[in-house]
Design a protein around this motif. Sequence first.
Motif, short mmCIF file in Angstrom:
data_model
loop_
_atom_site.label_atom_id
_atom_site.label_comp_id
_atom_site.label_asym_id
_atom_site.label_seq_id
_atom_site.Cartn_x
_atom_site.Cartn_y
_atom_site.Cartn_z
N VAL A 424 0.86 -1.18 0.00
CA VAL A 424 0.00 0.00 0.00
C VAL A 424 0.90 1.24 0.00
CG1 VAL A 424 -1.70 1.34 1.31
CG2 VAL A 424 -1.89 -1.16 1.19
N PHE A 425 0.80 2.02 -1.06
CA PHE A 425 1.55 3.28 -1.14
C PHE A 425 0.68 4.37 -0.55
CE2 PHE A 425 3.31 0.75 -4.60
CZ PHE A 425 4.67 0.94 -4.41
N VAL A 426 1.18 5.03 0.47
CA VAL A 426 0.41 6.12 1.05
C VAL A 426 0.62 7.37 0.19
CG1 VAL A 426 0.08 7.57 3.08
CG2 VAL A 426 0.58 5.13 3.35
N SER A 427 -0.49 7.89 -0.33
CA SER A 427 -0.42 9.10 -1.16
C SER A 427 -0.82 10.28 -0.28
CB SER A 427 -1.37 8.95 -2.34
OG SER A 427 -1.32 10.11 -3.14
N THR A 428 0.14 11.17 -0.01
CA THR A 428 -0.06 12.15 1.05
C THR A 428 -0.58 13.51 0.58
OG1 THR A 428 2.31 12.60 0.91
CG2 THR A 428 1.57 11.15 2.68
N ALA A 429 -0.47 13.79 -0.70
CA ALA A 429 -0.97 15.09 -1.17
C ALA A 429 -1.53 14.97 -2.58
CB ALA A 429 0.13 16.15 -1.14
N SER A 430 -2.44 15.86 -2.89
CA SER A 430 -2.96 15.95 -4.25
C SER A 430 -1.85 16.44 -5.17
CB SER A 430 -4.13 16.94 -4.29
OG SER A 430 -4.32 17.42 -5.61
N PRO A 431 -1.74 15.87 -6.37
CA PRO A 431 -0.70 16.35 -7.30
C PRO A 431 -0.87 17.83 -7.65
CG PRO A 431 -2.21 14.82 -8.40
CD PRO A 431 -2.51 14.75 -6.94
N PHE A 432 -2.10 18.34 -7.55
CA PHE A 432 -2.34 19.75 -7.88
C PHE A 432 -1.62 20.68 -6.91
CE2 PHE A 432 -5.93 17.69 -9.97
CZ PHE A 432 -5.80 18.24 -11.24
N LYS A 433 -1.37 20.19 -5.71
CA LYS A 433 -0.74 21.03 -4.71
C LYS A 433 0.71 21.36 -5.08
CE LYS A 433 -1.23 21.79 0.09
NZ LYS A 433 -1.73 21.41 1.39
N PHE A 434 1.30 20.51 -5.90
CA PHE A 434 2.70 20.72 -6.33
C PHE A 434 2.75 20.70 -7.86
CE2 PHE A 434 2.40 18.88 -2.16
CZ PHE A 434 3.16 19.77 -1.41
N ALA A 435 1.78 21.43 -8.45
CA ALA A 435 1.53 21.33 -9.89
C ALA A 435 2.76 21.58 -10.74
CB ALA A 435 0.41 22.30 -10.27
N GLY A 436 3.57 22.57 -10.38
CA GLY A 436 4.73 22.92 -11.20
C GLY A 436 5.70 21.76 -11.31
N GLU A 437 6.05 21.17 -10.18
CA GLU A 437 7.00 20.06 -10.17
C GLU A 437 6.40 18.82 -10.81
OE1 GLU A 437 10.27 20.01 -9.10
OE2 GLU A 437 9.99 22.18 -9.05
N VAL A 438 5.12 18.58 -10.54
CA VAL A 438 4.45 17.41 -11.11
C VAL A 438 4.41 17.52 -12.63
CG1 VAL A 438 2.25 16.17 -11.25
CG2 VAL A 438 3.13 16.90 -9.02
N ALA A 439 4.14 18.73 -13.13
CA ALA A 439 4.08 18.93 -14.58
C ALA A 439 5.41 18.59 -15.24
CB ALA A 439 3.68 20.38 -14.88
N LYS A 440 6.52 18.87 -14.54
CA LYS A 440 7.84 18.53 -15.09
C LYS A 440 7.94 17.04 -15.39
CE LYS A 440 10.59 21.97 -12.62
NZ LYS A 440 11.55 22.12 -11.51
N GLY A 441 7.36 16.23 -14.49
CA GLY A 441 7.40 14.78 -14.70
C GLY A 441 6.43 14.33 -15.78
N ILE A 442 5.22 14.88 -15.74
CA ILE A 442 4.18 14.43 -16.67
C ILE A 442 4.50 14.85 -18.10
CG2 ILE A 442 1.71 14.62 -17.25
CD1 ILE A 442 2.32 13.08 -14.63
N PHE A 443 4.99 16.08 -18.26
CA PHE A 443 5.28 16.57 -19.60
C PHE A 443 6.77 16.46 -19.94
CE2 PHE A 443 1.48 18.79 -18.05
CZ PHE A 443 0.58 18.33 -18.97
N GLU A 444 7.50 15.70 -19.13
CA GLU A 444 8.93 15.44 -19.34
C GLU A 444 9.70 16.72 -19.63
OE1 GLU A 444 9.47 11.76 -21.48
OE2 GLU A 444 8.52 11.02 -19.64
N GLY A 445 9.51 17.72 -18.76
CA GLY A 445 10.30 18.94 -18.87
C GLY A 445 9.76 19.95 -19.87
N ASP A 446 8.74 19.53 -20.62
CA ASP A 446 8.22 20.36 -21.69
C ASP A 446 7.15 21.34 -21.20
OD1 ASP A 446 8.75 20.81 -24.26
OD2 ASP A 446 7.47 19.20 -25.08
N VAL A 447 7.48 22.17 -20.21
CA VAL A 447 6.48 23.07 -19.64
C VAL A 447 6.99 24.51 -19.76
CG1 VAL A 447 5.02 23.54 -17.64
CG2 VAL A 447 5.97 21.26 -17.96
N ASP A 448 6.10 25.39 -20.19
CA ASP A 448 6.42 26.81 -20.32
C ASP A 448 6.69 27.42 -18.94
OD1 ASP A 448 6.44 29.51 -20.72
OD2 ASP A 448 4.63 29.56 -21.97
N ASP A 449 7.91 27.95 -18.75
CA ASP A 449 8.32 28.48 -17.44
C ASP A 449 7.47 29.64 -16.95
OD1 ASP A 449 10.31 26.77 -16.97
OD2 ASP A 449 11.94 28.06 -17.73
#
Length: 503
Positions: A424-449
């Motif tokens: 069981v992986f405990v998921s402690t926060a909504s990804p939206f709370k850290f949207a900038g960093e999460v977007a880096k992973g999801i879009f593989e760095g392809d995010v407008d700064d």
Amino acid sequence: MRYISTRGGDYRYSSAEAIRAGIAPNGGLFVPESIPRLTSQDIQDLMEMDYPRRAATVLSRYLTDFSFDELLEYTNLAYGEDKFDAFPAKVTQLNPYNKTAFMLELWHGPTSAFKDMALQLLPYLMTAAARKLGEDKEICILTATSGDTGKAALEGFKDVPNTRVIVFYPHNGVSKIQYLQMATQTGDNCHVIAVKGSFDDTQSGVKTIFNDEAFCEQLEANHQVLSSANSINWGRLVPQIAYYVSTYADLLKGEFIEPGEAFNIVVPTGNFGNILAAWYALQMGVPIGKLVCASNRNKILSDFLRSGTYDRNRPFFMTNSPSMDILISSNLERLLFELTDHDAAQVATWMEALQNEGVYDIDDQTRKRIQTMFVGGFCDERGTIHTISDVYETFDHVVDTHTAVGFNVYQRYAKRSQDHRVVVFVSTASPFKFAGEVAKGIFEGDVDDSLDEQALMELLAEESDMLIPAGLNCLVERPILHDTVIEKEEMKETIEAILDVNS
Ligand SMILES: *Cc1c(COP(=O)(O)O)cnc(C)c1O
């Protein structure tokens, strides 16, 4: 059930007293004198209950000066549908990915982090405790936060009569969204202060104030009393034990495990509160195999679990999982007390060494005991982003940076150990709370700064088909209501001014 201090002394507190006080007068933490056990019938019964009833059942074993009906009333209010996404189904969510991996999402509350699980309930427990003790002073909640506790405490105590919340967070040490959540906080009894220093500075500042007897007497004369919403307060920990017990009931109910079959739990860890709650669940009879303690680059716990040396004389890093940027994991003290068979003198010596030299060494026997249950590990910021991308590809699921640290650490543990138990992986926060960093992973760095937090959340929402949580949506447009920044030496005078102590 009576509560004793991890640093000894003659204290025998009731649960109401322990919750009201937050911390023992000798600086120790309160723990129950013994840990209640659940029978297999108890577990069977739990399987048929909704979340608030399960939580009340677990709470009632520890908070014996509260009646079951009282506790049930509080859990129904705290986890109600105006607070959590879809009552009662989504108070916590156990999402199966395959036959052996599950994600326990604990962030469906108002502030989008797992801290809501405890901090929506704590105000009810705290004000009821004060009533039981016949106390009518104003309760002033002092909170040090690495980002999520502060907001969750503010939301929990906002406009609760006869309470006040003062939150200290590290200036520039929390994520943009965490900052906005706190700085835009409404409620006349809410105070938010940025401190030029680290989380550990704010946490030790708060602890010093709790131990300042003269100051506490002054407050008393002012008809006020301090308490804590940090996980040093037993009232924070006990609601967390409930979701681990509830998870076992869910795994059984879904026939994902057999009764008594051990499963592993992976917890992204900072102050050691969440993972300690899982340890209590284990002691109550939940068959947990390994407790995997995942750290970011501030890997003091990972080093400790390996070597038995807790050494905070090291560089401090600000990472992309800021709620785990901690070098003093307060709740470890409770585990040490338990695993030395309540050797308070020994614990007090270690804690003194930590205070004075910044380091202590535990004995081999205690280290080995810890190692039979706990596994540590860590990953850096790049590994975190990489794992977000990996989990998205493999499971088609977007996880936040803290949760990703857990996945990263577990992947390596499972490979190394060939441990194939259900996990069981405990998921402690909504990804939206850290949207900038999460977007880096999801879009593989392809995010407008140049995108702001709202635009980043919208981008994520579109990609993931998830809704932006109401508490985070349009934060950038809300008025900033708190902008005080102080030096770390000014915490006490700031409190005095807020509470009007010297008048
Ligand atoms: C607080 C927090 C943690 C760390 O939990 P502890 O109980 O302090 O170990 C991990 N992840 C998130 C998102 C948090 O808010």
